[in-house]
Design a protein around this motif. Structure first.
Motif, PDB file in Angstrom:
ATOM      1  N   UNK A  54       0.747  -1.210   0.025  1.00 50.05           N
ATOM      2  CA  UNK A  54      -0.032   0.020  -0.178  1.00 50.05           C
ATOM      3  C   UNK A  54       0.710   1.400   0.089  1.00 50.05           C
ATOM      4  N   UNK A  55       1.858   1.174   0.884  1.00 47.28           N
ATOM      5  CA  UNK A  55       2.786   2.326   1.163  1.00 47.28           C
ATOM      6  C   UNK A  55       3.578   2.597  -0.190  1.00 47.28           C
ATOM      7  N   UNK A  56       3.931   1.414  -0.907  1.00 45.06           N
ATOM      8  CA  UNK A  56       5.137   1.231  -1.888  1.00 45.06           C
ATOM      9  C   UNK A  56       6.408   1.398  -1.202  1.00 45.06           C
ATOM     10  N   UNK A 132       2.500   0.109  13.219  1.00 47.72           N
ATOM     11  CA  UNK A 132       1.957   1.380  13.108  1.00 47.72           C
ATOM     12  C   UNK A 132       2.996   2.227  12.224  1.00 47.72           C
ATOM     13  N   UNK A 133       2.403   2.540  11.085  1.00 45.37           N
ATOM     14  CA  UNK A 133       3.238   3.441  10.254  1.00 45.37           C
ATOM     15  C   UNK A 133       2.364   4.724   9.487  1.00 45.37           C
ATOM     16  N   UNK A 134       3.022   5.659   9.286  1.00 42.89           N
ATOM     17  CA  UNK A 134       2.205   6.864   9.058  1.00 42.89           C
ATOM     18  C   UNK A 134       1.385   6.680   7.656  1.00 42.89           C
ATOM     19  N   UNK A 135       0.345   7.226   7.654  1.00 47.29           N
ATOM     20  CA  UNK A 135      -0.407   7.247   6.477  1.00 47.29           C
ATOM     21  C   UNK A 135       0.007   8.071   5.168  1.00 47.29           C
ATOM     22  N   UNK A 136       0.713   7.525   4.118  1.00 47.20           N
ATOM     23  CA  UNK A 136       1.057   8.146   3.162  1.00 47.20           C
ATOM     24  C   UNK A 136       1.802   7.331   2.047  1.00 47.20           C
ATOM     25  N   UNK A 137       2.149   7.705   0.814  1.00 47.64           N
ATOM     26  CA  UNK A 137       2.785   6.901  -0.117  1.00 47.64           C
ATOM     27  C   UNK A 137       4.339   7.128   0.440  1.00 47.64           C
TER      28      UNK A 137
END
Length: 201
Positions: A54-56, A132-137
């Motif tokens: 999702x994040x790439x 948990x990891x921030x929501x962004x590409x």
């Protein structure tokens, strides 16, 4: 995807912690508000590849693992956490420690016991750490607003939890401190929890 129709719920909704935990336990990836920013979360270790896709994100990079109680860190490390840092938990402080127990012995893992009671309850209901990891590409700015997150990711995740009432537009990520076997402490990222230099000596 565990469901063809991704759901959006409010954090204030009754039993929202249970809804999130059940989604995670089924292998889902959720967008949830944390004590810092919105985060992608899923169960450790099985959701890692899904979140990375999702994040790439580069497969060589790891994610923070959230625990429900500060003492749970000792399920993974034999390192004695200095009381001056341990006293800051629960809170927006992430500790990177050498792992001496379990399947990941010999590696280092970043753990956080979040300050938010709702989030700790989610982890408690899951019964094991969650990522948990921030929501962004990967390489793009962190996303703070629910509408922008839904526009970008709603088709790729299983559940989104509305936490706009608690996520500040200028929110900072957690402070990241690395601890080593020889007792050294190093601030890798100064975030929402300020670590005075005297705490590291």
């Amino acid at each position: 995807m565990i469901d063809s129709t991704p759901r959006i719920i409010s954090r204030e909704e009754a039993f929202s912690e249970k809804i999130v935990a059940e989604c995670i336990l089924k292998g889902g990836v959720c967008v949830i508000p944390t004590d810092t920013v919105y985060g992608f979360s899923g169960i450790v270790p099985w959701s890692k590849n899904k979140i990375q896709t999702i994040k790439g994100r580069d497969e060589g990079k790891s994610f923070i693992q959230l625990i429900a109680d500060p003492n749970e860190i000792y399920n993974y490390t034999s390192l004695s956490i200095p009381s001056r840092l341990f006293s800051l938990w629960p809170g927006a402080l992430t500790l990177v420690v050498p792992v001496s127990k379990g399947d990941n012995a010999g590696s280092t893992i970043a753990f956080r016991c979040p300050g938010d009671a709702w989030l700790r309850k989610v982890v408690e209901l899951v019964g094991s750490p969650i990522y948990s990891t921030s929501v962004n590409r990967s390489g793009q700015p962190v996303m703070y607003k629910l509408q922008s997150i839904c526009d970008e990711f709603l088709g790729e995740v299983d559940l989104v939890v509305d936490g706009d009432k608690i996520i500040a537009p200028d929110a900072k990520a957690s402070t990241l401190v690395e601890l080593t076997d020889d007792g050294q402490c190093k601030v890798l990222r100064q975030g929402s929890v300020t670590i005075p230099s005297e705490l590291l000596t």
